[in-house]
Design an enzyme around this catalytic site. Structure first.
Site, PDB file in Angstrom:
ATOM      1  N   GLU A   1       0.821  -1.210   0.000  1.00 45.92           N
ATOM      2  CA  GLU A   1       0.000   0.000   0.000  1.00 45.92           C
ATOM      3  C   GLU A   1       0.856   1.263   0.000  1.00 45.92           C
ATOM      4  O   GLU A   1       2.089   1.203   0.128  1.00 45.92           O
ATOM      5  CB  GLU A   1      -0.960  -0.038   1.201  1.00 45.92           C
ATOM      6  CG  GLU A   1      -1.929  -1.209   1.076  1.00 45.92           C
ATOM      7  CD  GLU A   1      -3.040  -1.229   2.103  1.00 45.92           C
ATOM      8  OE1 GLU A   1      -2.917  -0.543   3.152  1.00 45.92           O
ATOM      9  OE2 GLU A   1      -4.038  -1.935   1.840  1.00 45.92           O
TER      10      GLU A   1
ATOM     11  N   GLU B   1      -1.473  -9.187  -6.906  1.00 46.35           N
ATOM     12  CA  GLU B   1      -1.347  -9.756  -8.253  1.00 46.35           C
ATOM     13  C   GLU B   1      -0.353  -8.953  -9.098  1.00 46.35           C
ATOM     14  O   GLU B   1       0.314  -9.516  -9.978  1.00 46.35           O
ATOM     15  CB  GLU B   1      -2.719  -9.788  -8.947  1.00 46.35           C
ATOM     16  CG  GLU B   1      -3.749 -10.679  -8.261  1.00 46.35           C
ATOM     17  CD  GLU B   1      -4.586  -9.948  -7.224  1.00 46.35           C
ATOM     18  OE1 GLU B   1      -4.080  -9.002  -6.590  1.00 46.35           O
ATOM     19  OE2 GLU B   1      -5.757 -10.318  -7.063  1.00 46.35           O
TER      20      GLU B   1
ATOM     21  N   CYS C   1      -9.387  -8.099  -7.865  1.00 44.76           N
ATOM     22  CA  CYS C   1     -10.118  -6.889  -8.255  1.00 44.76           C
ATOM     23  C   CYS C   1     -10.142  -6.784  -9.787  1.00 44.76           C
ATOM     24  O   CYS C   1      -9.437  -7.520 -10.492  1.00 44.76           O
ATOM     25  CB  CYS C   1      -9.498  -5.651  -7.623  1.00 44.76           C
ATOM     26  SG  CYS C   1      -7.944  -5.131  -8.372  1.00 44.76           S
TER      27      CYS C   1
HETATM   28  N1  THU Z   1      -6.019  -6.088  -2.944  1.00 46.94           N
HETATM   29  C1  THU Z   1      -5.169  -6.929  -3.595  1.00 46.94           C
HETATM   30  O1  THU Z   1      -3.975  -7.014  -3.251  1.00 46.94           O
HETATM   31  N2  THU Z   1      -5.657  -7.657  -4.627  1.00 46.94           N
HETATM   32  C2  THU Z   1      -6.951  -7.638  -5.041  1.00 46.94           C
HETATM   33  O2  THU Z   1      -7.270  -8.222  -6.065  1.00 46.94           O
HETATM   34  C3  THU Z   1      -7.956  -6.975  -4.218  1.00 46.94           C
HETATM   35  C4  THU Z   1      -7.418  -5.916  -3.315  1.00 46.94           C
HETATM   36  C5  THU Z   1      -5.492  -5.248  -1.859  1.00 46.94           C
HETATM   37  C6  THU Z   1      -5.323  -3.814  -2.229  1.00 46.94           C
HETATM   38  C7  THU Z   1      -5.385  -3.138  -0.877  1.00 46.94           C
HETATM   39  O3  THU Z   1      -4.076  -3.119  -0.327  1.00 46.94           O
HETATM   40  C8  THU Z   1      -6.248  -4.050  -0.043  1.00 46.94           C
HETATM   41  O4  THU Z   1      -6.368  -5.274  -0.757  1.00 46.94           O
HETATM   42  C9  THU Z   1      -7.635  -3.501   0.232  1.00 46.94           C
HETATM   43  O5  THU Z   1      -8.245  -3.097  -0.943  1.00 46.94           O
END
Ligand code: THU
Length: 138
Positions: free
Chosen positions: A49, A60, A91
């Site tokens: 993040e 991913e 996502c």
């Molecule tokens: N996140 C992922 O790493 N991959 C996804 O496909 C969905 C979301 C992470 C991004 C963020 O750090 C946290 O999950 C909350 O959205």
């Protein structure tokens, strides 16, 4: 490589270990991904993040970075888990990122006791590299 050849438990374990390496001080949603590549390698990723939230790298994204840097190949099978160890849905952006490196037939973990699903089920009618060649006006 067919689904029975894929060690989903190993991929889930590697994904869980990767979730433990995430940097997620803002959402506290840690995510780990692990994939079998066509080379036979297992590649991994964790979410990273950023204080500027939109710059966050999903697990991913980190996974495909590992794929490319560790020798390339195509993604064959992917497991993505959250910090609780259970599968989490990729996502929308990550579905496209996975598509670039594996195409429609990449298998996505459905969780223990569940059949994997294909990326084409998660991202139907995908835009991809082939569209650049066929749709360009140049
Ligand atoms: N996140 C992922 O790493 N991959 C996804 O496909 C969905 C979301 C992470 C991004 C963020 O750090 C946290 O999950 C909350 O959205």
């Amino acid at each position: 490589m067919t689904s029975p050849d894929i060690d989903w438990n190993l991929l889930r374990e590697r994904a869980r270990a990767s979730a433990a390496k995430a940097y997620a001080p803002y959402s506290h949603v840690t995510v780990g991904a692990a994939a079998l590549a066509s080379t036979g390698a297992i590649v991994e990723g964790s979410n990273i993040e950023n204080a500027s939230y939109g710059l966050t790298l999903c697990a991913e994204c980190s996974l495909v970075s590992d794929l490319t840097r560790s020798g390339g190949g195509r993604l064959v099978a992917v497991a993505v888990v959250a910090g609780d160890g259970e599968p989490i849905a990729p996502c929308g952006r990550c579905r496209q990122v996975l598509y670039e490196h594996g195409g429609p037939n990449v298998l996505i973990d459905g969780g223990e006791g569940q059949s994997p699903i294909t990326l084409s089920e998660l991202l139907p009618l995908a835009f991809g590299p082939d569209d650049l060649g066929t749709r360009s006006n140049a």
